[in-house]
Design a protein around this motif. Structure first.
Motif, PDB file in Angstrom:
ATOM      1  N   MET A  70      14.178   5.303  -5.987  1.00 47.27           N
ATOM      2  CA  MET A  70      12.715   5.270  -5.447  1.00 47.27           C
ATOM      3  C   MET A  70      12.779   4.332  -4.467  1.00 47.27           C
ATOM      4  N   ARG A  71      11.892   4.516  -3.453  1.00 48.68           N
ATOM      5  CA  ARG A  71      11.606   3.702  -2.274  1.00 48.68           C
ATOM      6  C   ARG A  71      10.186   3.086  -2.431  1.00 48.68           C
ATOM      7  N   SER A  72       9.806   2.082  -2.544  1.00 50.96           N
ATOM      8  CA  SER A  72       8.565   1.468  -2.529  1.00 50.96           C
ATOM      9  C   SER A  72       8.254   0.705  -1.348  1.00 50.96           C
ATOM     10  N   VAL A  73       6.992   0.949  -0.853  1.00 51.34           N
ATOM     11  CA  VAL A  73       6.450   0.381   0.531  1.00 51.34           C
ATOM     12  C   VAL A  73       5.072   0.150   0.357  1.00 51.34           C
TER      13      VAL A  73
ATOM     14  N   VAL B 251      -0.480   5.288  -4.718  1.00 54.96           N
ATOM     15  CA  VAL B 251      -0.927   4.718  -5.894  1.00 54.96           C
ATOM     16  C   VAL B 251      -2.217   4.006  -5.379  1.00 54.96           C
TER      17      VAL B 251
ATOM     18  N   ASN C 119       6.335   6.761 -14.889  1.00 57.21           N
ATOM     19  CA  ASN C 119       6.872   5.816 -14.005  1.00 57.21           C
ATOM     20  C   ASN C 119       8.369   5.793 -14.165  1.00 57.21           C
TER      21      ASN C 119
ATOM     22  N   GLU D 112      10.794   6.255 -10.892  1.00 58.72           N
ATOM     23  CA  GLU D 112      11.612   4.870 -10.495  1.00 58.72           C
ATOM     24  C   GLU D 112      13.278   5.467 -10.389  1.00 58.72           C
TER      25      GLU D 112
ATOM     26  N   THR E 150       9.146   8.548  -2.268  1.00 55.83           N
ATOM     27  CA  THR E 150       8.601   7.305  -1.823  1.00 55.83           C
ATOM     28  C   THR E 150       7.244   6.972  -2.581  1.00 55.83           C
ATOM     29  N   VAL E 151       7.207   5.598  -3.024  1.00 52.66           N
ATOM     30  CA  VAL E 151       5.983   5.154  -3.694  1.00 52.66           C
ATOM     31  C   VAL E 151       5.152   4.117  -2.756  1.00 52.66           C
ATOM     32  N   VAL E 152       3.949   4.343  -2.606  1.00 51.88           N
ATOM     33  CA  VAL E 152       3.282   3.767  -1.649  1.00 51.88           C
ATOM     34  C   VAL E 152       2.314   3.048  -2.800  1.00 51.88           C
TER      35      VAL E 152
ATOM     36  N   ASP F 268       1.901   0.249  -6.110  1.00 50.29           N
ATOM     37  CA  ASP F 268       2.517  -0.335  -7.118  1.00 50.29           C
ATOM     38  C   ASP F 268       2.522   0.587  -8.292  1.00 50.29           C
ATOM     39  N   LEU F 269       3.653   1.056  -8.906  1.00 52.19           N
ATOM     40  CA  LEU F 269       3.385   1.890 -10.043  1.00 52.19           C
ATOM     41  C   LEU F 269       2.755   1.127 -11.178  1.00 52.19           C
TER      42      LEU F 269
END
Length: 393
Positions: free
Chosen positions: A1-4, A200, A300, A304, A309-311, A313-314
């Motif tokens: 997962m890529r979180s931005v 999110v 979630n 993960e 890509t997750v924009v 916070d999960l």
């Protein structure tokens, strides 16, 4: 997962689908995209949808159009798909939460018609309040179960591990349709996990989703919030509608007639009526919030472990059960003025539905079903038939 915190702009020539999910602010987003359409076109961002949302077109594309809806939606879907596939704009997009109905082979079909290199954007919301919103939507489709009865049936239909215990052809159980596990497992292999973007929400910044979509399109801040016009019924009025649905169902009312009268003819009047009511938010009881958190946490974990890509916070997809009452009282009374107005909306829609049926029957030569006639018309028709019988003798 890529979180931005915010996404990068998609490369020039990119295409993306916003597939919902429903009740995640999609109406407001689509309104903003439609209002800014001329400016977006100037900036090279092409919206292939007409108006705010072509819902039936999206349902055709996802193979989720119910049999009682009529119209030449297939032709429009093919036209839209060609526009999306052949567009030379710097950025091409389509927003339709109806697409989230697509499952299995239909996801592959969408990739074939729109292009497999398309990005897929999914807007999210914590599951507990989302379930309340879905229950209200279900009431507008002739639902008869109480909130807790409906929630129980949803948890029984789909396990936390994603196992579906009911058979379905087009319309998946709510917890399966909204499952991030399903998005990763069904859309990921077709479009590529690296081309899936999960957004999110931020409860502290209601405009944040608009900023996310501007970043994806590579445009400055041109999207402005517009009224959703899609308010939820207060709890007393929601319960009144549910009891109406139950009475209609108990006396043998058919679903197609209900959907035509209430789902179509009463849709705008019901929306306008709802927008004038004082808010009375419906909150899930604590046990529903706790169960919803179990599903959200499991989803979630799948996200993960993926390449999406997750924009945001999960963790924001979970709720604090302590904020939910252990028991929520179901209203047993409604304001008489409000009840009168809701009755008028339903009665007016029923009259219009009957009028359309009579007009259609009158246009059909040789009709024999007397139930399609109005009162005076029925007397006239009976007299004509009596005269014909006398003449034949």
């Amino acid at each position: 997962m890529r979180s931005v915190a915010l996404p990068d702009a998609l490369p020039d020539g990119s295409r993306f689908l916003h597939i919902g999910l429903p009740k995640t602010g999609t109406t407001a987003l689509q309104g903003a995209l439609d209002r800014a359409r001329p400016r977006l076109e100037e900036l090279g961002a092409h919206n292939v949808g007409k108006g705010r949302h072509e819902m039936r077109v999206g349902q055709v594309a996802a193979d989720g159009l119910a049999e009682f809806w009529q119209g030449s939606w297939e032709e429009r879907w093919q036209e839209l798909a060609r526009d999306f596939r052949t567009s030379t704009a710097r950025c091409t997009f389509w927003s339709s939460e109806s697409l989230s109905h697509a499952k299995g082979e239909r996801v592959a079909y969408l990739a074939d018609r729109l292009g497999a290199e398309t990005h897929v954007v999914v807007t999210l919301r914590p599951l507990a309040p989302l379930m309340v919103s879905q229950w209200q939507q279900w009431l507008r489709r002739r639902g008869v179960q109480s909130l807790e009865e409906w929630a129980t049936s949803q948890f029984e239909a789909v396990s936390v591990a994603g196992e579906v215990s009911v058979d379905y052809v087009r319309f998946a159980p709510m917890l399966h349709r909204f499952s991030l596990r399903r998005i990763v497992e069904e859309w990921g292999p077709v479009f590529g996990e690296d081309r899936i973007v999960l957004v999110v929400p931020d409860a502290r910044d209601r405009a944040r989703t608009l900023r996310v979509f501007e970043r994806l399109m590579g445009v400055p801040e041109v999207l402005e919030a517009v009224p959703e016009g899609n308010a939820s019924l207060p709890y007393p009025e929601a319960e009144m509608l549910r009891q109406f649905n139950r009475a209609y169902t108990d006396h043998g009312g058919d679903h197609a007639t209900w959907m035509e009268a209430i789902g179509v003819l009463a849709r705008v009047p019901l929306r306008d009526y709802t927008n004038t009511l004082a808010p009375h938010p419906i909150r899930a009881p604590r046990w529903v919030a706790e169960r919803a958190n179990e599903y959200a946490a499991a989803w979630n974990a799948v996200v993960e472990a993926s390449g999406v890509t997750v924009v945001g916070d999960l963790a924001d997809l979970l709720v604090d059960p302590a904020d939910h009452a252990e028991q929520v009282a179901v209203p047993t009374a409604v304001d008489v003025a409000s009840a009168g107005r809701l009755t008028d909306v339903v009665f007016t829609a029923a009259l219009e539905h009957a009028s359309r049926g009579h007009a259609a029957a009158a246009a059909t030569p040789g009709r024999t079903d007397l139930t399609t006639y109005g009162g005076r018309e029925l007397l006239g028709e009976l007299a004509r038939r009596a005269r014909r019988r006398v003449t034949r003798r």
